[in-house]
Design an enzyme around this catalytic site. Structure first.
Site, PDB file in Angstrom:
ATOM      1  CG  PHE A 215      -1.885  -1.171   1.251  1.00 43.86           C
ATOM      2  CD1 PHE A 215      -3.035  -1.164   0.470  1.00 43.86           C
ATOM      3  CD2 PHE A 215      -1.618  -2.282   2.041  1.00 43.86           C
ATOM      4  CE1 PHE A 215      -3.914  -2.243   0.486  1.00 43.86           C
ATOM      5  CE2 PHE A 215      -2.480  -3.365   2.060  1.00 43.86           C
ATOM      6  CZ  PHE A 215      -3.638  -3.352   1.279  1.00 43.86           C
TER       7      PHE A 215
ATOM      8  N   GLY B 123      -4.398   9.152 -12.151  1.00 45.20           N
ATOM      9  CA  GLY B 123      -3.480   8.511 -13.089  1.00 45.20           C
ATOM     10  C   GLY B 123      -2.498   7.666 -12.311  1.00 45.20           C
TER      11      GLY B 123
ATOM     12  CB  CYS C 213      -1.684   1.870  -8.511  1.00 45.18           C
ATOM     13  SG  CYS C 213      -0.075   1.163  -8.144  1.00 45.18           S
TER      14      CYS C 213
END
Ligand code: NAD
Length: 470
Positions: free
Chosen positions: A154, A262, A265
């Site tokens: 993450f 954008g 990911c």
């Protein structure tokens, strides 16, 4: 000390590897791109990330971080192997898993008789880790005992080290107590500082990553749609978002209207999730809508520019920011590049600046059609508009009076909402933003902008425009 090998030394592999070393593990980073590994061996980083150079150097000096162009031996020596290879979108939007399986095969080939944990850190659709298990069982010619776990990443580019070392949570997906125990051990320093560690099965861990990214992308598309309505009704989306974000059930993060999401990911993961669901006979209508709104938002930025400039043909546009967000040189699926391309298609010329992402941009086909300025003011010189697409800190501090004096037509498109409109107008700029009213600066005399209809905007060519007094 755990012996860890990273397969894939890109953004995630390198940051993760360096952070694991920082946490006290012995880490070897390897990659199919041996040129990249050689550069790292000679002390050169393949991309820009704040604080990473010092972290890498420190852990290399401590002997805890190494770079190895030959992955086989690095895998053979490791107890835990993390797959951090790319999972780019295929032509149909599905995640291309060929690198993940190639990495898995490499692990099987280099694992003889000893227990080894293979951890899927790459973002891959639900069921991938289970397929890896099956693939390992099928190829288990050497009697390798390879366990599989999922540990989605993450971290956020631009603040990757901070977000890795101080995450909101660590997610572990596994099917054996041994795999879970090993991963818990690796993450123990983070658990001790209070990071929640969520252990679950393989599919749930994979799903958490996709569902999280898709939710954040949706939040951005949601506020962008609200921004459009704000323009129609004369509301200011910055104030609206603040009012919403103060509600703790909503939160203020990812509630900034702009040119659309954008990066490597959000678009990719939302598309992959939609595609995955369709394969299972389901429709994810909210994720589909988030992607649709995002595409429309990028188009809206072109129309907004067209309106602000009274047409794009023949205009010289200064575009500030190329990276998909600040503090990175990553230009993958960057809204700025999309916008630059559309400006060129409409017959404008584009001069750009970015503190870090110009070399990556220059290396693309599009990049060869752009001009590059040494700084934001140099970009503004004699341009018909300044368009700020990436909210680098240095752009927030621009002297707007100086900008107004350099521009041929004092038009500012603040696509990230980083300037105070009053301040911009006082500096002599026509101010245009996302989700708020356009405001005319002192140098203009034209009628108000009309949304959805191209109002001809004629600039009074200020005689003193270049001497700093605009
Ligand atoms: P990247 O393109 O920067 O790096 C991937 C690396 O893998 C490249 O260096 C490539 O050469 C290498 N590679 C490809 N095939 C290989 C193989 N068979 N063996 C060894 N190396 C191989 O990608 P990234 O941004 O680091 O993303 C990696 C994964 O992590 C993706 O699944 C991505 O979705 C996920 N992720 C990325 C981020 C992010 O912010 N970049 C955040 C969370 C998760």
């Amino acid at each position: 000390m755990n012996r860890i090998t990273m397969l894939g030394t890109g953004y995630v592999g390198l940051v993760t590897g360096a952070c694991f070393a920082e946490l006290g593990n012995s880490v070897t980073c390897t990659d199919i791109d041996s040129h990249k590994i050689r550069r790292l061996q000679s002390g050169e980083l393949p991309f820009y990330e704040p604080g990473l150079a010092a972290l890498v150097e420190r852990n290399r000096a401590r002997g805890r971080l190494a770079f190895e162009p030959e992955p086989g031996p690095a895998v053979a020596e490791a107890q835990v192997v993390f797959i951090a290879v790319g999972t780019p979108p295929g032509a149909d939007g599905s995640a291309d898993l060929s690198a993940v399986f190639a990495a898995c095969h490499l692990v099987v080939e280099n694992s003889r008789n000893r227990y080894r944990l293979l951890v899927q850190k790459s973002t891959a659709p639900m069921g991938t880790a289970r397929q890896l298990r099956q693939e390992i069982a099928r190829r288990n010619g050497h009697g390798a005992h390879v366990d599989v776990a999922v540990n989605p990443e993450f971290l956020r580019e631009g603040s990757a080290i901070e977000t890795f070392l101080h995450p909101d949570r660590v997610v572990i997906g596994s099917e054996t107590a041994r795999a879970e125990r090993l991963l818990r051990k690796i993450y123990l320093p983070l658990a001790l500082q209070g990071t929640p560690v969520l252990a679950t099965n393989l599919e749930s861990a994979e799903m958490i990553k996709y569902a999280s990214n898709c939710f954040l992308a949706t939040k951005i598309s949601y506020i962008n749609e609200i921004a459009d309505l704000c323009e129609t009704v004369g509301a200011d989306v910055r104030v609206v978002a603040r009012g919403m974000g103060l509600d703790r059930r909503i939160g203020s993060k990812f509630l900034h209207a702009g040119p659309g999401f954008g990066g490597s990911c959000f678009p990719k993961d939302a598309q992959a999730l939609v595609h995955f669901a369709a394969e299972k006979g389901e429709r994810l209508r909210i994720a589909e809508a988030a992607l649709d709104v995002n595409r429309a938002q990028r188009e809206r930025m072109v129309r907004k520019s067209d309106l602000a400039l009274g047409g794009l043909r023949g205009r010289r546009i200064a575009l500030l920011g190329l990276a998909f967000k600040p503090n990175t040189d990553d230009i993958r699926d960057s809204p700025a590049l999309d916008l630059a391309e559309r400006y060129l298609e409409h017959g404008a010329t584009v001069v750009t600046h970015d503190p870090e992402a110009m070399p990556n941009t220059r290396a693309t086909l599009l990049g060869q059609r752009l001009s590059y300025a040494t700084g934001p003011y140099e970009a503004a010189e004699d341009a018909d508009a300044l368009v700020v697409v990436t909210d680098w800190e240095s752009y927030r501090r621009l002297d707007l009076r100086r900008v107004a004096s350099l521009l041929r037509r004092p038009v500012l498109l603040d696509l990230r909402g980083i300037y105070d409109s009053q301040h911009a107008v006082e500096a002599g700029l026509d101010y245009h933003c996302v989700g708020g009213p356009a405001r005319r600066g002192a140098n203009h005399h034209v009628e108000p902008l009309t949304k959805g209809r191209a109002t001809i905007v004629r600039a009074k060519e200020p005689a003193n425009a270049r001497n700093g007094s605009a």
